[in-house]
Each structure stands twice: as structure tokens, then as C-alpha cells.
Write an enzyme that holds these catalytic residues in place. Sequence first.
Site, PDB file in Angstrom:
ATOM      1  N   GLY A  94       0.816  -1.212   0.000  1.00  0.00           N
ATOM      2  CA  GLY A  94       0.000   0.000   0.000  1.00  0.00           C
ATOM      3  C   GLY A  94       0.845   1.256   0.000  1.00  0.00           C
ATOM      4  O   GLY A  94       0.363   2.346  -0.282  1.00  0.00           O
ATOM      5  N   ARG A 178      14.610  -0.379   1.216  1.00  0.00           N
ATOM      6  CA  ARG A 178      14.785  -1.624   1.960  1.00  0.00           C
ATOM      7  C   ARG A 178      15.384  -2.668   1.033  1.00  0.00           C
ATOM      8  O   ARG A 178      15.023  -2.772  -0.131  1.00  0.00           O
ATOM      9  CB  ARG A 178      13.410  -2.060   2.455  1.00  0.00           C
ATOM     10  CG  ARG A 178      13.398  -3.350   3.210  1.00  0.00           C
ATOM     11  CD  ARG A 178      12.225  -3.408   4.162  1.00  0.00           C
ATOM     12  NE  ARG A 178      10.971  -3.708   3.502  1.00  0.00           N
ATOM     13  CZ  ARG A 178       9.794  -3.790   4.156  1.00  0.00           C
ATOM     14  NH1 ARG A 178       9.750  -3.578   5.461  1.00  0.00           N
ATOM     15  NH2 ARG A 178       8.698  -4.067   3.519  1.00  0.00           N
ATOM     16  N   ASP A 254       1.448 -11.004   6.943  1.00  0.00           N
ATOM     17  CA  ASP A 254       2.143 -10.243   5.876  1.00  0.00           C
ATOM     18  C   ASP A 254       3.534  -9.828   6.336  1.00  0.00           C
ATOM     19  O   ASP A 254       4.355  -9.415   5.528  1.00  0.00           O
ATOM     20  CB  ASP A 254       1.339  -9.008   5.452  1.00  0.00           C
ATOM     21  CG  ASP A 254       1.152  -8.013   6.580  1.00  0.00           C
ATOM     22  OD1 ASP A 254       0.576  -8.398   7.612  1.00  0.00           O
ATOM     23  OD2 ASP A 254       1.592  -6.866   6.443  1.00  0.00           O
TER      24      ASP A 254
END
Length: 489
Positions: A94, A178, A254
Amino acid sequence: MQQETLKKGWHFDNSYAHLPQTFFTKQGAVPVQSPKLILFNTSLATSLGLNAEALNSADGAEVFAGNLTPEGAEPLAQAYAGHQFGNFNMLGDGRALLLGEQITPQGERVDIQLKGSGRTPYSRGGDGRAAVGPMLREYIISEAMHALGIPTTRSLAVVSTGENITRETERPGAILTRVASSHLRVATFQYAARWGSIDDLRALADYTLQRHFSDIAEADNRYLLLLQEVIKRQASLIAKWQQVGFIHGVMNTDNMAISGETIDYGPCAFMDAYNPATVFSSIDTQGRYAYGNQPYIGGWNLARFAETLLPLLHEDEEQAVQIAQDAIAQFSELYHHYWLSGMRSKLGLFNEEAEDEALIRDLLELMEEHSADYTNTFLELTFDTLKGTPLFDTSEFAEWNDRHQARLGRQQEGKEESQQLMRTSNPAVIPRNHRVEEALERAENHGDLSVMEKLLAVLSNPFAHSPEQSEYAELPAQCNTSYQTFCGT
Ligand code: AMP
Ligand code: MG
């Protein structure tokens, strides 16, 4: 390939983009006004084959903000769906984009992901953005975890966007880059099982096998082996968390990576005084993800993973369920094995005796009773400096200490060797909450990065036991059991 890209060292090969279309949506980042690099991880960049000098620049800031897409990148948002605090939801990236997979000079494949890069089709009500403080926090804690020897995603850069975002108050926006060995999650499989076809599920499982478990990728019973390997890696990972007092804080499916890396540093924190009920996350009112619950939640999440694989495990459903249950039953045994062996090392024990577990549990019980600091108690045991602490002055501890000394005497290795083992098993420093907050406050409110840089340097070698580290082992002036951390910031 453009000269510019080559000079910066990008070497993308994007295998995820070849999965069935249902697993992602291709899209670019939403540009930001005036990106500035706040942190850049030179040694990580170099190990990835990137040109650190060229990227630690205004140009690099444009790349890590998503304003400039390096050649070879194919930005996409990943689809996933999973359990958040026990409830199943459609999720997905998202507020993140996978830029692509960098092939390192060692031939390893790593995801380069921008977190906070703007809205995607999976944003639901969110703004797709992230704030400076939490992105710096992820950088500090993920890099500290790496230095502690715990499998984790890494942090390559943080840029401020020059735009404010709205949370409880207006906060400066940021994007974190990341690095992960992949972003395949338990929730990716849950998505496939719920909304994909059997072919989609098989494609995902085969892809995962090729990417992370190539030695078993061709085996006849490869899906069972995949399940067993993921169980093993998670058992090992969670045992390592417990050994350093790390609380993930939001172990939703998740946030469980198939690779066995720690992922998604939201409301995570390290425990000070030993207490299995410790929770820092503001929204975890039931203590679902408390320190002492982490192994059980690990098992619960893995059961959700096993369910997704049922159609691949056996064509007969009943038999598939039996195979999955047998595999899941292994988790607690494996976890216990890893935990016990790590805790033995923390106490300087090389060999195994049946009574070791009682020795360990009795110490933990005493620590809980006397609110002893988890990290420092093991440090004090290592360097024999417990004298003068409230725990030391109790007769129960004196008795425990005698048992420990006697136990050390019953192994071949001498005092020096066991101290050496304890030095490498008990960190001198962890990212203590008050130190992390102090560094973030200076950076966020005063633009002063010096406190954070010093903290990062100290955390980069937690087993050095150097004089500079001792002040970072000090506890906060006030007990901070009410310390709170937040999700989705
Ligand atoms: P997390 O708690 O960080 O694991 O996030 C759970 C889900 O919420 C993921 O699908 C995230 O991508 C999504 N999410 C979190 N924060 C935001 C945000 N500000 N905007 C859009 N999506 C978000
Ligand atoms: Mg997440």
C-alpha cells in the site's frame, strides 16, 4: 544500458515480474518535491555492487525517492492478503514499490524496495507515505539486528521528501530503501490460495523454491520440503529474537517472510527488564504479540502457510491435511531445540545436560521476579559484575549461581573458553528504546544526525564489548515500561 546506470552499479534482473500478473501491479513511484538523503549505508551499497560515491549524492536522493527510475528497474507493487491480529484482509504494497532485483557481485539476488513511495492500488484508505521518524527507526533497528547476527531485511537509504504527511499531527515525510532477499511472505501464499488459480499457486511455490531453496527445487516432494524449510527458518529466527529480547510487535502473516528474515519494523522494540508479557505496540491491547507469545504466534502463522499449500501437498484433501499437520507439529520441537542451544551459549555451556533447561528457566524466573534487565544480566554474568545488583543480593540467586558454577565445572572447556562463548552470545549493546528515541528526536526536530550516527556506529559491532559501548548499556533514568510504539506511521 546507459553509462549513467552502469556507473552507479545497478544490475537488475527482475524475476518476480515474470510471475502470473495477479501477483503485482506495475506502476512507478509518485514523485516528491525535494528529496534529500538523510542516511546512506555505504558498506551495504558497496556489498551490493553499487557505486556508493555516485549514489550518496543529490542524484542518489532522486533515485531513492522514486523520482528517477534507474535503468533496468521495473517498479511494481506486490499483492498479498493475510491475517492482521487474527483477521483476514486483502493487503498488498500500500505504500511500497519493488524497484527490481539487484544481482550482487557475489551473484546473490536481492529486492530493492522503496517504502513510503506513494499510493498504489493496494493502499486502501492510506496515503502511501511514511514519516521520517519511523523510517529512521527501521534503519536503526534493522541494521542493529543484522549486526547481532539475526537474519533481517537491511536498510540502504532514507530520504526526506520535502513534503509533510498527516498523522496525529503533520510530520515530515520520508522514504526508506529496503533490501531483502525477497519480499515473499506467508501472505503472498495466502493471496494465491484465496484468489489465484491452482496454477498461480504452483507458479508461486515453484518460484519460491527456485529463489530460496534451489537445492530442493526439483525434488518430487518439493512442496512438503518447502513447508519444512520455512518452518525450520522461522523456528531458528524466532529463537534468535527471544535470545536478544526483541519484540517484533506486529507478527501479522504479511510480516512473516518466507526467506526467514525479520521484516517490517513497525512497532518493534527491545525489552529492558525481563518480562514475557512485555508489549510496546500501542494497538496490541490484548498482548497477542507480547514477547512470550512470539513462538506461539510463529506456529500459528506457519499453520496458515501450511493451509495455503494443501492442494500441492496431496490430491486427497484428508491426506494433505495430515501431511501439513505433521510438518507443523515439528515447529515447537525445532523452536525449542534452537532456543535451548542459544540459551546454553548465553550461559557459557558447550555440552548438553538434561538439567540445563531448568537452569535457564530458573534464571529467567528470578530475573522476572526482580525486574532484572534482560541484556545486562547476561552481560554481568559474562563479566562477573553482578555484584551490587538487586538480583545478586538475593539468596535464591546465590544458590542459582552456585549451580551455574558447578555446571560450568562439569564441562571440558575452561573458564576462559566459556567466557569467550558468552562474550559472543551476549551483546554489549542493543538499540535501547530511550537511546533510539533520543537519536530520532535530535534528527527529526533539530536536523542533527550526530546522535544517530554515533548510535549506529556503536550498534554496528554489538559484541565488541568496547569502552565506548558501556554508556549505551545504561538503563533509562526512569523505568520505561509504558514505552509505546506505533504501526503504519
Ligand atoms: P504494516 O502494518 O506496515 O505491515 O502494513 C500493513 C498493510 O497496510 C500493508 O499492506 C501496508 O502496505 C499498508 N499500509 C501501511 N501504511 C500505509 C499507508 N500510509 N498508506 C497505504 N498503505 C499503508
Ligand atoms: Mg507489513
